[in-house]
Design a protein around this motif. Structure first.
Motif, PDB file in Angstrom:
ATOM      1  N   VAL A 299      38.410  29.199  50.367  1.00 18.31           N
ATOM      2  CA  VAL A 299      38.935  27.906  49.890  1.00 18.31           C
ATOM      3  C   VAL A 299      40.224  28.113  49.102  1.00 18.31           C
ATOM      4  CG1 VAL A 299      38.493  25.968  48.337  1.00 18.31           C
ATOM      5  CG2 VAL A 299      36.702  26.754  49.883  1.00 18.31           C
ATOM      6  N   ALA A 300      40.220  29.105  48.214  1.00 10.68           N
ATOM      7  CA  ALA A 300      41.422  29.388  47.423  1.00 10.68           C
ATOM      8  C   ALA A 300      42.583  29.786  48.325  1.00 10.68           C
ATOM      9  CB  ALA A 300      41.129  30.492  46.416  1.00 10.68           C
ATOM     10  N   LEU A 301      42.307  30.549  49.373  1.00  9.96           N
ATOM     11  CA  LEU A 301      43.354  30.953  50.317  1.00  9.96           C
ATOM     12  C   LEU A 301      43.923  29.752  51.058  1.00  9.96           C
ATOM     13  CD1 LEU A 301      44.981  32.992  52.010  1.00  9.96           C
ATOM     14  CD2 LEU A 301      42.959  33.258  53.462  1.00  9.96           C
TER      15      LEU A 301
ATOM     16  N   THR B  25      49.016  43.771  48.356  1.00  9.21           N
ATOM     17  CA  THR B  25      48.710  43.311  47.000  1.00  9.21           C
ATOM     18  C   THR B  25      47.206  43.383  46.735  1.00  9.21           C
ATOM     19  OG1 THR B  25      48.666  40.993  47.770  1.00  9.21           O
ATOM     20  CG2 THR B  25      50.726  41.816  46.799  1.00  9.21           C
ATOM     21  N   GLY B  26      46.398  43.062  47.751  1.00  7.34           N
ATOM     22  CA  GLY B  26      44.956  43.139  47.579  1.00  7.34           C
ATOM     23  C   GLY B  26      44.491  44.558  47.333  1.00  7.34           C
ATOM     24  N   ALA B  27      45.026  45.508  48.106  1.00  3.40           N
ATOM     25  CA  ALA B  27      44.655  46.914  47.943  1.00  3.40           C
ATOM     26  C   ALA B  27      45.108  47.444  46.589  1.00  3.40           C
ATOM     27  CB  ALA B  27      45.277  47.746  49.065  1.00  3.40           C
ATOM     28  N   PHE B  28      46.327  47.092  46.186  1.00  2.00           N
ATOM     29  CA  PHE B  28      46.834  47.566  44.898  1.00  2.00           C
ATOM     30  C   PHE B  28      46.024  46.999  43.739  1.00  2.00           C
ATOM     31  CE2 PHE B  28      49.806  47.137  41.261  1.00  2.00           C
ATOM     32  CZ  PHE B  28      50.037  48.493  41.041  1.00  2.00           C
TER      33      PHE B  28
ATOM     34  N   GLY C 136      42.187  39.585  44.626  1.00  5.14           N
ATOM     35  CA  GLY C 136      43.439  40.138  44.136  1.00  5.14           C
ATOM     36  C   GLY C 136      44.617  39.687  44.988  1.00  5.14           C
ATOM     37  N   ALA C 137      44.429  39.680  46.310  1.00  3.36           N
ATOM     38  CA  ALA C 137      45.477  39.233  47.218  1.00  3.36           C
ATOM     39  C   ALA C 137      45.710  37.729  47.105  1.00  3.36           C
ATOM     40  CB  ALA C 137      45.110  39.585  48.658  1.00  3.36           C
ATOM     41  N   VAL C 138      44.638  36.966  46.975  1.00  2.00           N
ATOM     42  CA  VAL C 138      44.768  35.515  46.835  1.00  2.00           C
ATOM     43  C   VAL C 138      45.497  35.172  45.541  1.00  2.00           C
ATOM     44  CG1 VAL C 138      43.499  33.358  46.537  1.00  2.00           C
ATOM     45  CG2 VAL C 138      42.757  35.011  48.263  1.00  2.00           C
ATOM     46  N   PHE C 139      45.164  35.871  44.453  1.00  2.00           N
ATOM     47  CA  PHE C 139      45.861  35.646  43.195  1.00  2.00           C
ATOM     48  C   PHE C 139      47.330  36.018  43.304  1.00  2.00           C
ATOM     49  CE2 PHE C 139      41.897  34.735  41.334  1.00  2.00           C
ATOM     50  CZ  PHE C 139      42.116  34.217  40.060  1.00  2.00           C
ATOM     51  N   ALA C 140      47.651  37.022  44.122  1.00  2.00           N
ATOM     52  CA  ALA C 140      49.050  37.378  44.337  1.00  2.00           C
ATOM     53  C   ALA C 140      49.805  36.238  45.019  1.00  2.00           C
ATOM     54  CB  ALA C 140      49.147  38.654  45.167  1.00  2.00           C
ATOM     55  N   LEU C 141      49.153  35.552  45.952  1.00  2.00           N
ATOM     56  CA  LEU C 141      49.788  34.406  46.604  1.00  2.00           C
ATOM     57  C   LEU C 141      50.074  33.294  45.603  1.00  2.00           C
ATOM     58  CD1 LEU C 141      47.722  34.129  49.935  1.00  2.00           C
ATOM     59  CD2 LEU C 141      49.965  35.188  49.604  1.00  2.00           C
ATOM     60  N   TYR C 142      49.112  33.037  44.717  1.00  2.00           N
ATOM     61  CA  TYR C 142      49.328  32.009  43.695  1.00  2.00           C
ATOM     62  C   TYR C 142      50.432  32.429  42.727  1.00  2.00           C
ATOM     63  CZ  TYR C 142      45.404  29.080  45.081  1.00  2.00           C
ATOM     64  OH  TYR C 142      44.570  28.233  45.771  1.00  2.00           O
ATOM     65  N   GLY C 143      50.446  33.710  42.370  1.00  2.00           N
ATOM     66  CA  GLY C 143      51.511  34.196  41.506  1.00  2.00           C
ATOM     67  C   GLY C 143      52.864  34.058  42.161  1.00  2.00           C
TER      68      GLY C 143
ATOM     69  N   PHE D  89      44.259  39.770  37.458  1.00  2.00           N
ATOM     70  CA  PHE D  89      45.447  39.848  36.597  1.00  2.00           C
ATOM     71  C   PHE D  89      46.569  40.604  37.299  1.00  2.00           C
ATOM     72  CE2 PHE D  89      47.807  42.098  33.208  1.00  2.00           C
ATOM     73  CZ  PHE D  89      48.277  41.015  32.487  1.00  2.00           C
ATOM     74  N   THR D  90      46.230  41.747  37.879  1.00  2.00           N
ATOM     75  CA  THR D  90      47.228  42.569  38.564  1.00  2.00           C
ATOM     76  C   THR D  90      47.826  41.837  39.764  1.00  2.00           C
ATOM     77  OG1 THR D  90      46.073  44.592  37.907  1.00  2.00           O
ATOM     78  CG2 THR D  90      47.624  44.757  39.744  1.00  2.00           C
ATOM     79  N   GLY D  91      46.962  41.244  40.584  1.00  2.00           N
ATOM     80  CA  GLY D  91      47.448  40.520  41.742  1.00  2.00           C
ATOM     81  C   GLY D  91      48.384  39.389  41.360  1.00  2.00           C
ATOM     82  N   PHE D  92      48.008  38.643  40.344  1.00  2.00           N
ATOM     83  CA  PHE D  92      48.826  37.507  39.909  1.00  2.00           C
ATOM     84  C   PHE D  92      50.201  37.973  39.434  1.00  2.00           C
ATOM     85  CE2 PHE D  92      50.174  33.969  37.243  1.00  2.00           C
ATOM     86  CZ  PHE D  92      49.780  32.873  37.979  1.00  2.00           C
ATOM     87  N   LEU D  93      50.233  39.030  38.616  1.00  2.00           N
ATOM     88  CA  LEU D  93      51.516  39.515  38.096  1.00  2.00           C
ATOM     89  C   LEU D  93      52.393  40.084  39.207  1.00  2.00           C
ATOM     90  CD1 LEU D  93      50.961  41.302  34.664  1.00  2.00           C
ATOM     91  CD2 LEU D  93      52.061  39.115  35.140  1.00  2.00           C
ATOM     92  N   VAL D  94      51.792  40.825  40.129  1.00  2.00           N
ATOM     93  CA  VAL D  94      52.565  41.354  41.251  1.00  2.00           C
ATOM     94  C   VAL D  94      53.136  40.206  42.077  1.00  2.00           C
ATOM     95  CG1 VAL D  94      52.411  42.635  43.422  1.00  2.00           C
ATOM     96  CG2 VAL D  94      51.328  43.546  41.360  1.00  2.00           C
ATOM     97  N   GLY D  95      52.340  39.161  42.270  1.00  2.00           N
ATOM     98  CA  GLY D  95      52.804  37.996  43.006  1.00  2.00           C
ATOM     99  C   GLY D  95      53.960  37.301  42.322  1.00  2.00           C
TER     100      GLY D  95
END
Length: 205
Positions: A72-74, A97-100, A119-126, A175-181
């Motif tokens: 849903v988030a994706l 981003t998900g792997a990292f 983590g990957a989904v949060f990167a997309l939002y970031g 947190f990591t995914g969001f910041l990388v995003g």
């Protein structure tokens, strides 16, 4: 842009991997040996003993609820963002981003392993936060130095991470995914060049 929806691609991969996970549990559960096989195939741990889990852990999920929440988030962000990039870039960004994010989680915490696409989904939002025109305009109006901009993003990432906190949730991966995003969004990493009367430029959204 390449044809096809990378968001739909990813949802299909979620479903296929989840079905395979259930198959593994069913087959090896008969012998009471499904846990080591499951971990061998899907769980990213530290030190990394199975390098393929950098990829499989991103698309595997701990249960149906976990799968549905990430799906849903994706959907909420993926169909928007994919319009401004290519299919290949979207997929590479998602898995990297998900792997990292997952690796940071297992490297810096005592978590025995991690799996899931959050983590990957949060990167997309970031990325959406860091790379859109509204954010650009707001930061220009604030007229603050670059280090202060990233300070603002850091605070936002912390708030978002705390808001998603729950037992068993990989908060450091979020947190990591969001910041990388956010960082990727600030440099317009996923954008593709488009021809315009004034020359070639990269589109923000």
């Amino acid at each position: 842009m390449s044809r096809g929806s990378p968001t739909l691609d990813t949802l299909v991969v979620f479903a296929v991997v989840f079905a395979f996970q259930q198959l593994v549990v069913g087959l090896f559960g008969i012998f009471g040996a499904w846990r080591p096989v499951y971990a061998f195939l899907f769980v990213l741990d530290s030190p990394v003993s199975q390098p393929w889990t950098f990829v499989t852990s991103v698309y595997a999920h701990a249960g149906l609820g976990h799968l549905l929440s990430n799906a849903v988030a994706l959907v909420l962000v993926g169909f928007i963002l994919e319009r401004y990039t290519t299919r290949l870039r979207f997929h590479l960004f998602f898995v990297c981003t998900g792997a990292f994010a997952g690796f940071v989680q297992v490297l810096l915490t005592d978590a025995p392993g991690v799996l899931g696409a959050s983590g990957a989904v949060f990167a997309l939002y970031g990325y959406v936060l860091g790379g859109n025109r509204l954010t650009d305009g707001l930061l220009r109006n604030l007229d603050i130095p670059t280090w202060a901009e990233y300070g603002v993003f850091l605070v936002v990432a912390l708030v978002v991470t705390v808001a998603t906190g729950a037992p068993g949730v990989a908060l450091l991966a979020h947190f990591t995914g969001f910041l990388v995003g956010v960082a990727a969004g600030r440099v317009n990493l996923l954008a593709v060049s488009r021809s315009a009367p004034s020359g070639t430029r990269k589109e923000r959204y």
